[in-house]
Design an enzyme around this catalytic site. Structure first.
Site, PDB file in Angstrom:
ATOM      1  N   ASN A  29      36.458  48.425  61.754  1.00 36.97           N
ATOM      2  CA  ASN A  29      36.472  49.783  61.210  1.00 36.97           C
ATOM      3  C   ASN A  29      35.144  49.975  60.493  1.00 36.97           C
ATOM      4  O   ASN A  29      34.944  49.448  59.401  1.00 36.97           O
ATOM      5  CB  ASN A  29      37.660  49.926  60.238  1.00 36.97           C
ATOM      6  CG  ASN A  29      37.649  51.270  59.531  1.00 36.97           C
ATOM      7  OD1 ASN A  29      36.840  52.143  59.847  1.00 36.97           O
ATOM      8  ND2 ASN A  29      38.534  51.438  58.565  1.00 36.97           N
TER       9      ASN A  29
ATOM     10  N   LYS B  50      33.971  52.562  59.225  1.00 31.82           N
ATOM     11  CA  LYS B  50      34.046  53.571  58.159  1.00 31.82           C
ATOM     12  C   LYS B  50      32.855  54.547  58.303  1.00 31.82           C
ATOM     13  O   LYS B  50      32.431  54.812  59.429  1.00 31.82           O
ATOM     14  CB  LYS B  50      34.122  52.907  56.784  1.00 31.82           C
ATOM     15  CG  LYS B  50      35.274  51.878  56.746  1.00 31.82           C
ATOM     16  CD  LYS B  50      35.634  51.399  55.384  1.00 31.82           C
ATOM     17  CE  LYS B  50      36.793  50.403  55.495  1.00 31.82           C
ATOM     18  NZ  LYS B  50      37.275  49.936  54.222  1.00 31.82           N
TER      19      LYS B  50
ATOM     20  N   HIS C  85      44.707  55.429  57.000  1.00 32.97           N
ATOM     21  CA  HIS C  85      43.974  54.426  56.218  1.00 32.97           C
ATOM     22  C   HIS C  85      44.079  54.794  54.733  1.00 32.97           C
ATOM     23  O   HIS C  85      44.107  55.969  54.386  1.00 32.97           O
ATOM     24  CB  HIS C  85      42.511  54.388  56.661  1.00 32.97           C
ATOM     25  CG  HIS C  85      41.770  53.220  56.093  1.00 32.97           C
ATOM     26  ND1 HIS C  85      41.307  53.205  54.797  1.00 32.97           N
ATOM     27  CD2 HIS C  85      41.455  52.013  56.626  1.00 32.97           C
ATOM     28  CE1 HIS C  85      40.723  52.027  54.569  1.00 32.97           C
ATOM     29  NE2 HIS C  85      40.801  51.292  55.658  1.00 32.97           N
TER      30      HIS C  85
ATOM     31  N   GLU D 285      41.987  54.895  52.483  1.00 29.03           N
ATOM     32  CA  GLU D 285      40.913  55.776  52.002  1.00 29.03           C
ATOM     33  C   GLU D 285      41.211  57.227  52.347  1.00 29.03           C
ATOM     34  O   GLU D 285      40.825  58.148  51.628  1.00 29.03           O
ATOM     35  CB  GLU D 285      39.565  55.307  52.585  1.00 29.03           C
ATOM     36  CG  GLU D 285      39.107  54.032  51.882  1.00 29.03           C
ATOM     37  CD  GLU D 285      38.283  53.089  52.731  1.00 29.03           C
ATOM     38  OE1 GLU D 285      37.763  53.509  53.773  1.00 29.03           O
ATOM     39  OE2 GLU D 285      38.165  51.912  52.329  1.00 29.03           O
TER      40      GLU D 285
ATOM     41  N   GLU E   7      47.274  46.609  54.993  1.00 26.89           N
ATOM     42  CA  GLU E   7      46.023  46.524  54.245  1.00 26.89           C
ATOM     43  C   GLU E   7      46.308  46.784  52.766  1.00 26.89           C
ATOM     44  O   GLU E   7      46.357  47.952  52.348  1.00 26.89           O
ATOM     45  CB  GLU E   7      45.024  47.571  54.738  1.00 26.89           C
ATOM     46  CG  GLU E   7      44.640  47.444  56.197  1.00 26.89           C
ATOM     47  CD  GLU E   7      43.285  48.062  56.485  1.00 26.89           C
ATOM     48  OE1 GLU E   7      42.420  47.342  56.996  1.00 26.89           O
ATOM     49  OE2 GLU E   7      43.074  49.250  56.175  1.00 26.89           O
TER      50      GLU E   7
ATOM     51  N   GLY F 146      37.556  46.019  50.617  1.00 26.57           N
ATOM     52  CA  GLY F 146      36.190  46.179  50.117  1.00 26.57           C
ATOM     53  C   GLY F 146      35.944  45.489  48.796  1.00 26.57           C
ATOM     54  O   GLY F 146      34.922  45.724  48.150  1.00 26.57           O
TER      55      GLY F 146
ATOM     56  N   SER G  70      39.160  42.600  53.196  1.00 28.22           N
ATOM     57  CA  SER G  70      38.202  41.519  52.911  1.00 28.22           C
ATOM     58  C   SER G  70      38.329  40.338  53.864  1.00 28.22           C
ATOM     59  O   SER G  70      38.193  39.186  53.465  1.00 28.22           O
ATOM     60  CB  SER G  70      38.329  41.053  51.454  1.00 28.22           C
ATOM     61  OG  SER G  70      37.964  42.100  50.576  1.00 28.22           O
TER      62      SER G  70
HETATM   63  P1  13P Z   1      37.039  45.450  54.199  1.00 33.63           P
HETATM   64  O1  13P Z   1      37.135  44.449  55.327  1.00 33.63           O
HETATM   65  O2  13P Z   1      35.648  45.917  53.933  1.00 33.63           O
HETATM   66  O3  13P Z   1      37.772  44.967  52.983  1.00 33.63           O
HETATM   67  O4  13P Z   1      37.821  46.771  54.694  1.00 33.63           O
HETATM   68  C1  13P Z   1      39.084  46.626  55.237  1.00 33.63           C
HETATM   69  C2  13P Z   1      39.494  47.922  55.815  1.00 33.63           C
HETATM   70  O5  13P Z   1      39.679  48.891  55.123  1.00 33.63           O
HETATM   71  C3  13P Z   1      39.661  47.993  57.279  1.00 33.63           C
HETATM   72  O6  13P Z   1      40.280  49.178  57.655  1.00 33.63           O
END
Ligand code: 13P
Length: 250
Positions: free
Chosen positions: A8, A10, A97, A99, A164, A170, A210
């Site tokens: 992903n 982002k 997601h 976010e 997640e 992150g 992560s």
């Molecule tokens: P990270 O791997 O940067 O923690 O992000 C995970 C994520 O949100 C994947 O959708």
């Protein structure tokens, strides 16, 4: 069931960067001594999907998107319909997601409607669920995730779920193996309870939060972990390729 390793990206990558990253991953996969044991998927931002599609065509690596609208077309300024993603050859779409749930106030009901539209267009939805740090501190992680599954997955759901935990995204602070095992066991039980034995057992459950080359091996070898949804580490070809390798050896 083969594991799925999905990147992903982002909101990262101008088209030239996306092209270079997709090329490096395609090359790394094709130069590896053995073909990948996992299915592979890259989800760039909307603006780079066509570029990444051109690079990945014929490589066996799939591409997808990070969101879509719940309508097929119409007056929705700034939105992208699932059929538009299919038009670019996308096979998957990430939905709900954290976010988007937090920054765009997406509710379970919204995610469910998007899921229906995505499946209707022929896309495989990857529905994200996961508790916040406060919810976990209050011991509510299973309640929260159970409700998200109930609210976000439509009847006849034929897609993928990604667990997640918000506090692991992150932060460099992945969930422990015990937490991942416990939550994936819970998600599997909920899927079977809510969708029935056959449908519930068939849904891959990815872990995200992560994931990196150092922890991927341990996470991917846990029972009920059907793969990984990788954020930050998917932006570095070397790291992503090394995560893929762990799926091979898991
Ligand atoms: P990270 O791997 O940067 O923690 O992000 C995970 C994520 O949100 C994947 O959708």
């Amino acid at each position: 069931m083969r594991q799925l390793i999905a990147g992903n990206w982002k909101m990262n990558g101008l088209t030239a960067e996306a092209e270079a990253l997709a090329e490096a991953i395609r090359e790394g996969v094709s130069n590896a001594q053995t073909p990948p044991a996992a299915d592979l998927l890259l989800c760039p931002p909307f603006t780079a999907i066509a570029t990444v599609a051109r690079v990945l065509a014929g490589s066996g690596i799939a591409w997808g998107a990070q969101d879509c609208h719940m309508s097929d077309h119409g007056a929705h300024t700034g939105d992208v319909a699932p059929g538009m993603l299919r038009d670019l050859g996308a096979s998957h779409v990430i939905l709900g997601h954290s976010e988007r749930r937090h920054h765009h106030n997406e509710l379970d009901e919204t995610v469910r409607e998007k899921c229906v539209a995505a499946m209707r267009a022929g896309l495989i939805p990857i529905v994200c669920v996961g508790e916040s740090e406060e919810q976990r501190a209050a011991g509510q992680e299973q309640d929260v995730v159970g409700w998200q599954i109930k609210g976000s997955l439509p009847d006849g759901f034929a897609g993928i779920v990604a667990y997640e935990p918000v506090w692991a995204i992150g932060t460099g602070r992945s969930a422990t193996e015990e937490d991942v095992a416990a939550m994936h066991g819970f998600v599997r039980a909920e899927l079977i309870r809510q969708l029935g034995e056959d449908a519930g057992a068939a849904i891959p459950v990815l872990y995200g939060g992560s994931v990196n080359p150092d922890n991927a091996g341990a996470i991917l070898s846990l029972p009920e972990v059907g793969g990984a949804l990788v954020g930050g580490a998917s932006l570095k070809a070397h790291d992503f390729l090394s995560i893929i390798h762990h799926a091979e050896t898991a």
